[in-house]
Enzyme design. Structure first.
Site, short mmCIF file in Angstrom:
data_model
loop_
_atom_site.label_atom_id
_atom_site.label_comp_id
_atom_site.label_asym_id
_atom_site.label_seq_id
_atom_site.Cartn_x
_atom_site.Cartn_y
_atom_site.Cartn_z
N ASP A 67 38.28 42.59 39.37
CA ASP A 67 38.62 42.07 38.05
C ASP A 67 37.59 42.59 37.06
OD1 ASP A 67 39.13 40.56 35.76
OD2 ASP A 67 39.15 38.63 36.80
N SER A 88 40.39 32.03 33.07
CA SER A 88 40.51 33.17 32.16
C SER A 88 40.15 32.75 30.74
CB SER A 88 41.91 33.77 32.28
OG SER A 88 41.99 35.03 31.68
N HIS A 94 42.58 39.13 39.23
CA HIS A 94 42.74 38.19 38.12
C HIS A 94 44.10 37.49 38.22
CE1 HIS A 94 41.28 36.85 34.19
NE2 HIS A 94 42.57 36.77 33.85
#
Length: 307
Positions: A243, A149, A273
């Protein structure tokens, strides 16, 4: 989008457990409350370290680090944690780092970079770059960059910045990274209401990174803003299909391929995610984590198995 069909029962169980810990309205809390909730959620999913893994706390010219090792490692993995540049730290991804260490045999250096909004861009990048230079000096120039991320953003930013400055970056593995794609198109719209991360949440966290307008043409902020994708280390991108960030990796792959670089994109069907925390409870996540470990190990051995 019919997530009931795309996402299997195991993954829905992970989503529900996450919601019980972190809540669906976490962005409505104060930042201190968000951080406390996020840390509590990570503790709920935390598993014990593999017994052979040892750890110590270090400092890279003022940047806090956690060093993981087992035996006599010949490669160093620089790990940058996720959390939207706002939450997370050395403890939030502690067990993930320990397992990467055990599965690859490599040293892992987890970087506790400064968080927004107290520390605006480029503070997080500066810390990531400082830590990477420190590790190269102390352990040798055989580095793999790894992050999930926001941490994937930082890993890529370091890879771009390191060209011509740091020898021996052997590769980068970017796990559902946010790379600065157009939030009005593609997966940002297709998966605007995805479980675990929505488009509105992406916009919410982005606002904390800077004072005033967002940077333009600054790959240390958003690697997709770079005008030059040549001479990057071999790159593996791994995304969750459900996502909003998914297509950032598609576009990054296309840019690297266009200049003849080594790049491979793996898009994981039915995953969401943050699925690294589900690697012990969800089959799809477990299999993806194995692919991540294999990619890290292969890049460390300068093997490119993706052609």
């Amino acid at each position: 989008m019919d997530y009931e069909k795309l996402i299997d029962a195991e993954t829905w169980g992970f989503i529900r457990k996450t919601g019980e810990s972190y809540g669906d309205t976490a962005v409505e809390l104060s930042l201190d409350e968000q951080r406390d909730n996020y840390d509590a959620m990570c503790r709920d999913f935390h598993v014990a370290h593999p017994p052979m893994v040892q750890t110590e706390e270090l400092s890279a010219d003022g940047v806090p680090l956690r060093h993981y090792w087992a035996g006599d490692p010949s490669r160093t993995v620089m790990f940058f944690h996720g959390g939207g540049f706002v939450v997370g730290g050395l403890d939030s991804h502690d067990d993930i780092c320990a397992e990467i260490c055990a599965q690859t045999g490599y040293r892992v250096i987890s970087v506790d970079y400064r968080l927004a909004p107290e520390h605006k861009h480029p503070a997080s990048f500066d810390d990531a770059w400082t830590a990477t230079q420190w590790a190269a000096k102390h352990y040798g120039n055989s580095l793999i960059l790894l992050g999930d991320s926001a941490g994937g953003t930082l890993a890529a930013a370091v890879a771009h910045h390191a060209r011509g400055k740091l020898q021996g970056v052997l590769g980068q593995v970017l796990i559902y990274p946010g790379l600065g794609g157009d939030m009005t198109k593609g997966s940002y719209i297709e998966h605007a209401q995805a479980p675990m991360l929505t488009r509105d949440e992406c916009l919410y966290y982005q606002q904390f990174r800077c004072d005033g307008p967002l940077p333009v043409g600054d790959p240390s902020f958003a690697p997709l803003q770079d005008s030059d994708f040549s001479n990057l280390p071999p790159t593996v991108l791994i995304t969750a299909d459900c996502d909003p960030l998914r297509d950032d990796s598609r576009h990054y792959r296309d840019h690297v391929q266009a200049v003849g670089g080594q790049v491979h994109w793996i898009n994981e069907p039915g995953l969401v995610h943050g699925y690294l925390r589900a690697r012990h409870s969800v089959g799809r996540a477990r299999n993806s984590f194995e692919r991540i470990s294999v990619a890290v190990e292969a890049l460390g051995q300068e093997i490119w198995p993706f052609e």
